[in-house]
Design a protein around this motif. Structure first.
Motif, PDB file in Angstrom:
ATOM      1  N   GLN A  61      50.765  32.206  22.354  1.00 28.05           N
ATOM      2  CA  GLN A  61      49.663  32.726  23.160  1.00 28.05           C
ATOM      3  C   GLN A  61      48.488  33.120  22.269  1.00 28.05           C
ATOM      4  O   GLN A  61      47.320  32.846  22.586  1.00 28.05           O
ATOM      5  CB  GLN A  61      50.121  33.934  23.978  1.00 28.05           C
ATOM      6  N   GLU A  67      49.767  29.184  27.823  1.00 27.66           N
ATOM      7  CA  GLU A  67      49.006  29.952  28.806  1.00 27.66           C
ATOM      8  C   GLU A  67      49.507  31.394  28.872  1.00 27.66           C
ATOM      9  O   GLU A  67      50.705  31.632  28.808  1.00 27.66           O
ATOM     10  CB  GLU A  67      49.104  29.311  30.184  1.00 27.66           C
ATOM     11  N   PRO A  68      48.598  32.352  29.021  1.00 26.97           N
ATOM     12  CA  PRO A  68      49.001  33.763  29.023  1.00 26.97           C
ATOM     13  C   PRO A  68      50.053  34.100  30.060  1.00 26.97           C
ATOM     14  O   PRO A  68      50.990  34.862  29.750  1.00 26.97           O
ATOM     15  CB  PRO A  68      47.692  34.496  29.289  1.00 26.97           C
ATOM     16  N   ALA A  71      53.381  32.903  28.736  1.00 23.19           N
ATOM     17  CA  ALA A  71      53.800  33.686  27.568  1.00 23.19           C
ATOM     18  C   ALA A  71      54.289  35.072  27.985  1.00 23.19           C
ATOM     19  O   ALA A  71      55.303  35.568  27.479  1.00 23.19           O
ATOM     20  CB  ALA A  71      52.645  33.806  26.578  1.00 23.19           C
ATOM     21  N   GLU A  72      53.565  35.679  28.904  1.00 18.26           N
ATOM     22  CA  GLU A  72      53.951  37.027  29.352  1.00 18.26           C
ATOM     23  C   GLU A  72      55.271  36.998  30.120  1.00 18.26           C
ATOM     24  O   GLU A  72      56.109  37.908  29.962  1.00 18.26           O
ATOM     25  CB  GLU A  72      52.834  37.614  30.200  1.00 18.26           C
TER      26      GLU A  72
END
Length: 466
Positions: A61, A67-68, A71-72
């Motif tokens: 990330q 993509e955020p 990743a989150e």
């Protein structure tokens, strides 16, 4: 039972909808039924795998390759696993072909499906978040698995160090308790010279305590990881900043001082740190086994053996001989030692079997190291609490052995010479008299001299005057 259909390189497979792993894990389940020991048997390895995946997602990330929201979700799923969730879904046998690929994919699939659920998607809907493309991004089994192995072994070392320290302290306490009990020392199972039972147990304590530092040394070697090397150490499919970010994040998550390997190609095939750790474990096991051998000898009898100590009675010893109690705790520790030695040989052979840029036998290495550490930890705890802490000294027997020993003639050598001392010992042995009685009969020394020279307390430390 509801099911879902997944596909991979080899085709399609139907899986129960309620499992969190995927098709590649299922293939490994079908293929490898070697030990019956799944990844979940070692929670430290499960946690380490999740930490590696979380660190990779964070780094990807940060460099803009993931993509955020993905990743989150991956990091949140990893945190759940680090906290203990879904460990039962890590089902692959520890010993497997593929250099750990099945273990890596088991982690990738469980994390992907858990991340999917956090994003509101059903398990197996990998078009939204994929085990390989997203969870395994910028990784290969060949860097993710060894890194997780290094981390898991450091986690496993923590309780082992604590167990060794507790056992050392228990032996030291017994040494203090027995400090005034004089007994005969023995070499080659023959009478030597007097010592105290306290000195014997203090020696045991120091002997084991040395390996706490050696275990720490081994863990320091395991702090150098090849994460970021991907397939063979060239870092293919990674961003130039990925490795440093991933290793730094993994160090922060794990609390271990991890550093990137100085040469990733070398690190991808090198098993040296694992071999070193295995040698330390074998070294400690051998010491532990020797001490248990001594405990069994010193407690032998109770009336026709050495009988200088009494081990706690923890269970009846015979189905046919009433009243018999066996040294079962030291015996169990001895068997643990033999298994650790066998595991070290397996690690040695597996490490030597590496070819070119990879060692495909690493799963066997990881299995044996984690198993040895767990067994030794349990053996130390068992020996401490169910044997050492309850040992009692047989003071009368210790004193009797000193009184009748021929070995104390050593104390007379500076005063009558080696030749006369040898002859005196042989004469006392053949006549059945004590050494003191024989020396008096021959007029070699007077009673006062013999009392002073043959006092056991005078033989426990340097004392000779010119």
């Amino acid at each position: 039972m509801t099911t879902r259909l997944e596909h991979d390189l080899l085709g399609e497979m139907t899986l129960p909808q309620d499992v969190w792993y995927g098709i590649q894990t299922q293939r490994a389940l079908d293929n490898f039924r070697i030990t019956g020991v799944p990844i979940s048997h070692f929670p430290e390895l499960v946690r380490a795998l999740a930490m590696v995946k979380a660190a990779a997602a964070h780094a990807n990330q940060a460099v803009g390759t993931l993509e955020p929201h993905k990743a989150e979700a991956i990091q949140a799923a990893c945190q759940d696993i680090i906290d203990g969730a879904l460990h039962d879904q890590f089902v692959v046998d520890l010993i497997q072909g593929g250099a750990g690929t099945s273990t890596n994919m088991n982690a990738n699939e469980v994390i992907a499906n858990l991340a999917l659920s956090k994003l509101g998607h059903p398990r197996g809907e990998y078009r939204h978040l994929h085990p390989n493309d997203d969870v395994n991004r910028a990784q290969s089994t060949n860097d993710a698995y060894p890194t997780a192995a290094c981390l898991s072994l450091q986690f496993a070392a923590e309780p082992l160090r604590d167990a060794i320290a507790a056992l050392r302290d228990a032996l030291q306490d017994k040494g203090a308790e027995f400090t005034d009990i004089v007994k005969m020392g023995r070499t080659q199972l023959q009478d030597a010279v007097p010592m105290t039972l306290g000195q014997e147990f203090e020696g045991f304590a120091v002997n084991l305590g040395e390996d706490i530092d050696r275990l720490h040394d081994a863990c320091r070697l395991l702090c150098e990881v090849n994460l970021g090397g991907t397939a063979i150490g060239t870092g293919i499919n990674t961003h130039p900043r990925y490795q440093a970010l991933a290793v730094a994040r993994l160090a922060a998550i794990s609390g271990k001082p991890l550093v990137p390997a100085s040469h990733l190609v070398e690190a991808s095939s090198d098993m040296g740190a694992f071999v070193y750790l295995s040698g330390i474990l074998k070294r400690f096991a051998l010491k532990l086994g020797k001490i248990c051998n001594d405990l069994r000898l010193l407690s032998s009898g109770p009336r026709t053996g050495l009988g200088e100590i009494v081990l706690p009675a923890v269970q009846p010893g015979s189905s046919i001989m009433p009243g018999k109690v066996n040294p079962v705790i030291p015996e169990a520790v001895n068997q643990t030692v033999y298994q650790v030695i066998a595991g070290d040989l397996a690690v040695t052979l597996a490490a030597e079997a590496g070819q070119l840029q990879l060692n495909a036998m690493e799963p066997l290495i990881v299995y044996n190291l984690l198993n040895a550490m767990r067994m030794l930890c349990e053996a130390c705890h068992m020996l401490q609490t169910r044997c050492i802490e309850g040992i009692q000294a047989n003071r009368d027997q210790c004193a009797r052995h000193v009184e009748v020993s021929i070995g104390i003639v050593t104390a007379l050598v500076p005063h009558i010479g080696y030749a006369d001392a040898s002859r005196l010992a042989r004469a006392a042995l053949h006549s059945g008299t004590t050494l003191r009685e024989q020396a008096l009969a021959e007029g070699l020394l007077d009673a006062a001299q013999l009392d002073r020279l043959l006092s056991p307390q005078s033989m426990l430390a340097p004392h000779l005057e010119p």
